[in-house]
Design an enzyme around this catalytic site. Structure first.
Site, PDB file in Angstrom:
ATOM      1  N   HIS A  59      26.713  25.036 -30.730  1.00 20.98           N
ATOM      2  CA  HIS A  59      25.515  24.201 -30.533  1.00 20.98           C
ATOM      3  C   HIS A  59      25.433  23.143 -31.648  1.00 20.98           C
ATOM      4  CE1 HIS A  59      21.400  23.072 -29.838  1.00 20.98           C
ATOM      5  NE2 HIS A  59      21.031  24.180 -29.207  1.00 20.98           N
TER       6      HIS A  59
ATOM      7  N   GLU B 255      27.222  19.933 -27.374  1.00 18.67           N
ATOM      8  CA  GLU B 255      27.691  21.305 -27.538  1.00 18.67           C
ATOM      9  C   GLU B 255      28.937  21.584 -26.702  1.00 18.67           C
ATOM     10  OE1 GLU B 255      24.369  23.992 -26.817  1.00 18.67           O
ATOM     11  OE2 GLU B 255      22.991  22.315 -27.079  1.00 18.67           O
TER      12      GLU B 255
END
Length: 268
Positions: free
Chosen positions: A148, A246
């Site tokens: 992330h 991400e």
């Protein structure tokens, strides 16, 4: 902050409030990795005037609370279908299981163990003039994962993300949508793209640099910026200086021994 241990002249473990953080100061650049979550918090390669990653300036570093910024590892699930959101790996303590420092390359390996001391996952970080993060799944069941990554940008209104597909699943409207490519950010964005294009560029006109990403073995990419939406551990204006892109395996689960990774480079 207090020094917990000096591992080598370039590598030390610092206690930042509740959380032990590994600090790398090397001729190739600097990095910081929290042992909670094996989370890369900061990476500034040699010659770079700005950190590549964004970390919340109000992050409290509390044990058991997810850290806002850097590269959190969402595993073994992604999203809020189960609790805690985005899995348990980012709020558990990992172990620094190996490190190797050479003149022009640093390799760090972090391992996550179960209560029975059985390996569940590994993260390898290799720093040269680039940063390469590889996650490997060793759990018994197939799992989701997302790296992330929060990237530091000068001004979100002067950022363009290139080489994304022209369709995505909009998590805000729960619909598949046609979107422009290259893509600018002008509102709250939470979009899941297929990862058939394995290389993207974040063109940052304010900082006059381009962050290049090369995704390995991903099935999806997630683009996120909360805009004005209140978000935990973020100030009201923080969205102006961050963008998440991400590297993920959401629909196509990771099997035992399978890896997913991202290579990050900076020009300018």
């Amino acid at each position: 902050m207090s020094l917990l241990k000096t591992l080598t002249p370039e590598l030390s473990l610092i206690l930042q409030n509740d959380i032990p953080v590994l600090h790398l100061k090397h001729s190739i650049g600097t990095a910081q990795i929290a042992l909670q979550g094996a989370q890369l918090l900061s990476w500034q390669p040699k010659g770079s005037s700005q950190d590549v990653l964004w970390l919340s300036e109000i992050e409290p570093f509390e044990l058991g609370t997810a850290i806002r910024g850097g590269v959190p590892i969402c595993y073994p699930w992604f999203g809020g279908a189960k609790q805690p959101p985005h899995g348990t790996a980012r709020i558990r303590l990992w172990q620094l299981s190996h490190y190797d420092l050479a003149k022009d390359k640093v390799r760090l390996e972090f391992s996550l163990f179960s209560d029975l001391n059985i390996i569940e996952a590994k993260v390898e970080m290799v720093f040269t003039d680039k940063c390469h993060i590889t996650f490997t799944h060793y759990g018994e069941q197939p799992a989701q994962v997302a790296l992330h990554s929060y990237f530091n940008v000068g001004n979100i209104t002067q950022v363009e993300v290139s080489n994304l597909p022209e369709t995505c699943f909009n998590a805000l409207t729960q619909q598949q949508e046609n979107v422009p490519s290259p893509r600018s950010i002008t509102e709250n964005v939470d979009c899941i793209y297929s990862a058939e294009k394995t290389q993207n560029q974040i063109v940052d006109k304010a900082l006059n640099r381009t962050i290049g990403l090369h995704h390995h073995n991903a099935s999806q990419l997630v683009l996120w910026n909360p805009w004005h939406k209140p978000t935990s551990a973020m100030s009201g204006q923080a969205y102006q200086h961050m963008l998440c892109l991400e590297t993920a395996r959401i629909d196509h689960l990771l099997e035992y021994g399978e890896s997913v990774g991202v290579e990050i480079c900076v020009n300018g």
